[in-house]
Design a protein around this motif. Structure first.
Motif: not given
Length: 355
Positions: A226-230, A276-281, A257-263, A287-288
């Motif tokens: 899965v590759g998803m981001g905000p 994804t890099t979009a999280l760092q944006a 976005a973080l909740k989507m990753i977790a769920v 990303r951490e």
């Protein structure tokens, strides 16, 4: 909430929506902690690198959210030549990345198809077949997917962006087909690729129910990665007009976005999920945060820095001027800071696919 997070519980759509709707900070942290536990149990605490080579921004598509859409005349178009692509692939090989991603704007002409096939074979040769290859090149004919698979590519990322067909229609011109996207995902699966997809999170008009359905869609399609981001705004796109002040909602976009990753991690357990890099944006440590919320894949950009400013799907993309060596060092330190290790010289296939 504790009952929903029980490992043996069969989660429903309502359960997914409940978790995605969490507002209390302590409960959200408990969600992230549980997702991290599931990650460690099912995929371990290794982070796998996918060296990203964005080799062309020439695109025949005109998606309303994308900065390299065909109609954007403010983009300087480019295609990196074979030698430069192989130089980046060699960097990945010599620095023990294990895998690369070949990504570009979408084309389906014979010259492009042949070029990609040649590059895939050349990467396999220069790395003595040790580099894994993921392609992210959009919708293609079955024959094309087979050619690239036989050349040596074994993973393919084709994001659906949303599993809601009506919302999909509002994100794309009329000549774009949701049904064709689904057919392509099925073709990839049948050919033998490890199939990845993903969605944008926080789109205008998107609901929590839509996001829960996206997670159910990943399950239904038997997705391995899965590759998803905000959703992030690009000023030269029609969709940007739907957001009046993006700065106001940045924090919400990151949290959602973080909740989507977790769920997704808790529900699907043994798939690969990218931070994804979009999280760092949205946050310098985004990303951490993704890794701590359940992600296990990082895609360091190893494209030549002279091209990166022309491959911006959204505004304010990070790491545009950081060369591949600096990026490797920086990411290594970031990953170690959250107690993870890097799976050097490993393809990092998802346990779900291996099963």
């Amino acid at each position: 909430m504790d009952m929903i997070l029980e490992p043996a519980r069969r989660m429903t759509r309502e359960d997914l929506m409940y978790l995605l709707n969490l507002k209390d900070r302590e409960e959200i942290q408990r969600l992230f902690d549980r997702a991290y536990q599931v990650k460690v149990e099912y995929v371990g605490n290794k982070v796998y690198f996918r060296g990203l080579i964005e080799f062309s921004n020439i695109c025949r598509k005109d998606c309303f959210y994308c900065g390299i859409r065909k109609s954007n005349r403010n983009v300087v178009r480019y295609q990196i030549n074979e030698d430069e692509i192989l130089e980046s692939a060699r960097f990945a090989y010599e620095n023990h990345y294990g895998s690369i991603v070949l990504q570009s704007g979408e084309r389906d002409d014979a010259q492009f198809i042949g070029f990609v096939e040649k590059i895939v074979r050349a990467v396999k040769e220069l790395s003595s077949n040790s580099l894994g290859i993921t392609l992210s090149l959009g919708e293609q004919r079955e024959e094309t997917y087979r050619r690239w698979f036989l050349a040596g590519a074994h993973r393919y990322l084709l994001r659906i962006e949303t599993s809601n067909e009506r919302l999909y229609g509002r994100l794309h011109p009329e000549d774009h087909s949701y049904r064709k996207r689904i057919e392509c995902l099925k073709m990839l699966y049948e050919i033998g690729y490890q199939v990845g997809t993903g969605v944008m999170i926080g789109l205008p008009g998107q609901t929590i129910e839509d996001l829960a359905e996206d997670i159910l869609f990943f399950k239904k399609m038997d997705i391995a990665m899965v590759g998803m981001g905000p959703y992030l705004v690009h000023k030269d796109t029609p969709l940007s007009s739907k957001i009046s002040d993006f700065e106001v909602i940045k924090e919400r976009q990151l949290e959602l976005a973080l909740k989507m990753i977790a769920v997704t991690r808790i529900y699907l357990r043994d798939v690969n999920i990218a931070s994804t890099t979009a999280l760092q944006a949205l946050d310098p440590t985004g990303r951490e945060m993704g890794l701590k919320a359940g992600a296990n894949i990082i895609m360091p950009n190893i494209t030549g820095t002279e091209y990166r400013s022309s491959y911006q799907l959204y505004d304010n993309k990070p790491c545009l001027d950081e060369n591949a060596s600096l990026c490797r060092t920086c990411l290594g330190q970031r990953i170690e800071s959250v107690g993870e290790t890097i799976g050097f010289d490993e393809w990092g296939d998802s346990p779900h696919f291996r099963k």
